[in-house]
Design an enzyme around this catalytic site. Structure first.
Site, PDB file in Angstrom:
ATOM      1  N   ASP A 107     -14.180  -9.621   8.895  1.00 36.91           N
ATOM      2  CA  ASP A 107     -13.009  -8.740   9.011  1.00 36.91           C
ATOM      3  C   ASP A 107     -12.661  -8.598  10.489  1.00 36.91           C
ATOM      4  O   ASP A 107     -13.516  -8.796  11.354  1.00 36.91           O
ATOM      5  CB  ASP A 107     -13.339  -7.345   8.462  1.00 36.91           C
ATOM      6  CG  ASP A 107     -13.426  -7.322   6.938  1.00 36.91           C
ATOM      7  OD1 ASP A 107     -13.044  -8.305   6.291  1.00 36.91           O
ATOM      8  OD2 ASP A 107     -13.885  -6.292   6.400  1.00 36.91           O
ATOM      9  N   MET A 108     -11.416  -8.233  10.767  1.00 34.83           N
ATOM     10  CA  MET A 108     -11.030  -7.989  12.158  1.00 34.83           C
ATOM     11  C   MET A 108     -10.822  -6.486  12.345  1.00 34.83           C
ATOM     12  O   MET A 108     -10.122  -5.853  11.559  1.00 34.83           O
ATOM     13  CB  MET A 108      -9.748  -8.753  12.491  1.00 34.83           C
ATOM     14  CG  MET A 108      -9.355  -8.675  13.939  1.00 34.83           C
ATOM     15  SD  MET A 108     -10.591  -9.373  15.076  1.00 34.83           S
ATOM     16  CE  MET A 108     -10.223 -11.122  14.967  1.00 34.83           C
ATOM     17  N   GLN A 137      -4.465 -10.582  12.781  1.00 28.39           N
ATOM     18  CA  GLN A 137      -3.538  -9.470  12.525  1.00 28.39           C
ATOM     19  C   GLN A 137      -2.181  -9.749  13.177  1.00 28.39           C
ATOM     20  O   GLN A 137      -2.099  -9.887  14.404  1.00 28.39           O
ATOM     21  CB  GLN A 137      -4.132  -8.189  13.105  1.00 28.39           C
ATOM     22  CG  GLN A 137      -5.494  -7.831  12.523  1.00 28.39           C
ATOM     23  CD  GLN A 137      -6.362  -7.051  13.507  1.00 28.39           C
ATOM     24  OE1 GLN A 137      -6.378  -7.330  14.699  1.00 28.39           O
ATOM     25  NE2 GLN A 137      -7.097  -6.079  13.000  1.00 28.39           N
ATOM     26  N   ARG A 158      -7.705 -15.700   7.503  1.00 29.20           N
ATOM     27  CA  ARG A 158      -6.999 -14.753   6.627  1.00 29.20           C
ATOM     28  C   ARG A 158      -5.889 -14.095   7.462  1.00 29.20           C
ATOM     29  O   ARG A 158      -6.163 -13.463   8.484  1.00 29.20           O
ATOM     30  CB  ARG A 158      -7.966 -13.689   6.131  1.00 29.20           C
ATOM     31  CG  ARG A 158      -7.278 -12.533   5.386  1.00 29.20           C
ATOM     32  CD  ARG A 158      -8.165 -11.273   5.330  1.00 29.20           C
ATOM     33  NE  ARG A 158      -9.410 -11.485   4.664  1.00 29.20           N
ATOM     34  CZ  ARG A 158     -10.515 -10.764   4.899  1.00 29.20           C
ATOM     35  NH1 ARG A 158     -10.521  -9.801   5.793  1.00 29.20           N
ATOM     36  NH2 ARG A 158     -11.630 -11.014   4.253  1.00 29.20           N
ATOM     37  N   LYS A 161      -1.218  -8.176   8.136  1.00 33.46           N
ATOM     38  CA  LYS A 161      -0.323  -7.455   9.052  1.00 33.46           C
ATOM     39  C   LYS A 161      -1.120  -6.698  10.116  1.00 33.46           C
ATOM     40  O   LYS A 161      -0.642  -6.486  11.220  1.00 33.46           O
ATOM     41  CB  LYS A 161       0.554  -6.480   8.258  1.00 33.46           C
ATOM     42  CG  LYS A 161       1.550  -7.192   7.364  1.00 33.46           C
ATOM     43  CD  LYS A 161       2.505  -6.243   6.655  1.00 33.46           C
ATOM     44  CE  LYS A 161       3.379  -7.028   5.686  1.00 33.46           C
ATOM     45  NZ  LYS A 161       4.281  -6.183   4.901  1.00 33.46           N
ATOM     46  N   GLY A 162      -2.347  -6.276   9.763  1.00 36.99           N
ATOM     47  CA  GLY A 162      -3.163  -5.497  10.702  1.00 36.99           C
ATOM     48  C   GLY A 162      -3.189  -4.040  10.274  1.00 36.99           C
ATOM     49  O   GLY A 162      -2.148  -3.449  10.017  1.00 36.99           O
ATOM     50  N   ALA A 163      -4.400  -3.486  10.210  1.00 36.26           N
ATOM     51  CA  ALA A 163      -4.558  -2.138   9.646  1.00 36.26           C
ATOM     52  C   ALA A 163      -4.771  -1.055  10.698  1.00 36.26           C
ATOM     53  O   ALA A 163      -4.852   0.114  10.365  1.00 36.26           O
ATOM     54  CB  ALA A 163      -5.748  -2.141   8.681  1.00 36.26           C
ATOM     55  N   ARG A 259      -8.368   5.777   4.466  1.00 31.18           N
ATOM     56  CA  ARG A 259      -7.448   4.769   5.031  1.00 31.18           C
ATOM     57  C   ARG A 259      -6.452   4.282   3.969  1.00 31.18           C
ATOM     58  O   ARG A 259      -5.269   4.151   4.207  1.00 31.18           O
ATOM     59  CB  ARG A 259      -8.256   3.578   5.556  1.00 31.18           C
ATOM     60  CG  ARG A 259      -7.771   3.078   6.901  1.00 31.18           C
ATOM     61  CD  ARG A 259      -8.594   1.912   7.399  1.00 31.18           C
ATOM     62  NE  ARG A 259      -9.914   2.309   7.854  1.00 31.18           N
ATOM     63  CZ  ARG A 259     -10.979   1.491   7.892  1.00 31.18           C
ATOM     64  NH1 ARG A 259     -10.888   0.249   7.518  1.00 31.18           N
ATOM     65  NH2 ARG A 259     -12.133   1.923   8.325  1.00 31.18           N
TER      66      ARG A 259
END
Ligand code: FAD
Length: 278
Positions: A107-108, A137, A158, A161-163, A259
């Site tokens: 994950d980023m 992202q 993957r 959009k970026g969280a 979240r």
């Protein structure tokens, strides 16, 4: 026990429940990405414990012959303790995954972790010739360069959009710009990447574009969505395309649930309806 409403987004506290969930998904043609919830550990021991848990999970996936993989967070594997700790623990999880033929996603997290995450990904992907993937992202200004640099790495990317809420100095903060940027990154990846492209989004416009790009370029792709979000669509898409559901589990579920609640009004409405019994 995970309370009602939260259990829409989190499979349960114990790995056995996540594995059962994966089996049910597989029965309906959907693959599972299993995540043990945990992040920002400040001591090596907690990070090493989660790395051990991931190795056990990999053994369980292989033993049960599930179509499933795992997804880990860099700060869960000790990035806040030190980059050397993160590299060592990640390498152990990835080589175990390679042994059991279970894919490992990275994950980023926020932009302060991007360099360390991409460097670790690139090194391990080259060492193992694949078996590992990383999230990028679209909201980060740097991502276009990263996506070009990653084109010849033998792993998988993957696209999301970026969280994370990021400062304007490093990120596009206008949502329409982020949406446009994701479509443009996908256009590049489908045209230039040899391996499969993973699309991590619930956005119908993004999914439609990915399908159109797949038809144009013939590039393999997979659609990834979260547990509890557009699940009917996941099952529908799975009759034609490769679909993976991200399935979190573990006792640290509160921040993940929070979240998801704050991300979209649809989720809050769903929770309110459930509470009001409507
Ligand atoms: P949004 O912009 O949130 O929504 C667009 C449209 O999608 C909406 O208008 C609606 O039509 C539809 N939609 C969205 N949610 C719902 C819903 N609950 N119900 C009904 N319709 C809905 N981010 C990271 O920063 N790092 C990661 O490692 C990471 N990994 C991820 C892995 C997966 C598998 C997924 C799916 C996402 C991941 N994300 C990650 C999160 C991602 O960056 C986004 O924050 C998140 O997916 C929301 O963006 P979206 O593209 O889904 O669409």
């Amino acid at each position: 026990m995970i309370p009602p409403i939260a259990n829409r987004f989190v499979a349960g506290e114990h790995p056995a429940v996540a594995l059962e969930h994966a089996r049910r998904l597989n029965d309906r043609g959907v693959n599972a990405i299993l995540n043990l919830l945990g992040e920002h550990y400040e001591d090596r021991e907690s990070a090493a414990d989660d790395a051990d848990e991931y190795r056990r999970l990999i053994d369980d996936i292989a033993a049960a012959e599930l179509s499933a993989c795992v997804s880990v967070k860099p700060t869960q594997l000790g990035l806040d303790v030190g980059e050397d700790v993160f590299r060592e623990l990640l390498a152990a999880v990835v080589s175990h995954g390679r042994k059991r033929d279970v894919f490992v996603w990275l994950d980023m997290e926020d932009h302060t972790t991007t360099d360390a995450t991409l460097e670790a990904y690139e090194e391990l992907a080259r060492e193992h010739g694949g078996g590992i993937g990383v999230c990028v992202q679209a909201n980060l200004r740097r991502t276009r360069d990263d996506v070009e640099r990653l084109a010849d790495v033998p792993g998988k990317v993957r696209f999301t959009k970026g969280a994370y809420d990021e400062p304007a100095s490093v990120a596009y903060t206008d949502k329409t710009v982020v949406d446009r940027e994701l479509l443009s990154l996908l256009e590049y990846a489908f045209a230039e990447y040899d391996g499969a492209v993973a699309v991590g989004s619930h956005d119908p416009a993004v999914i439609e574009r990915a399908i159109a790009l797949h038809e144009t370029y013939g590039t393999d792709f997979e659609i990834q969505m979260l547990m509890g979000v557009r699940e009917d669509t996941q099952y529908e898409l799975a009759s034609e395309y490769e679909v993976w559901q991200y399935v979190p589990h573990g006792d640290r579920w509160k921040s993940y649930f929070y979240r998801r609640m704050t991300e979209r009004t649809e989720n809050i409405t769903f929770a309110a309806r459930a509470v009001l019994g409507r």
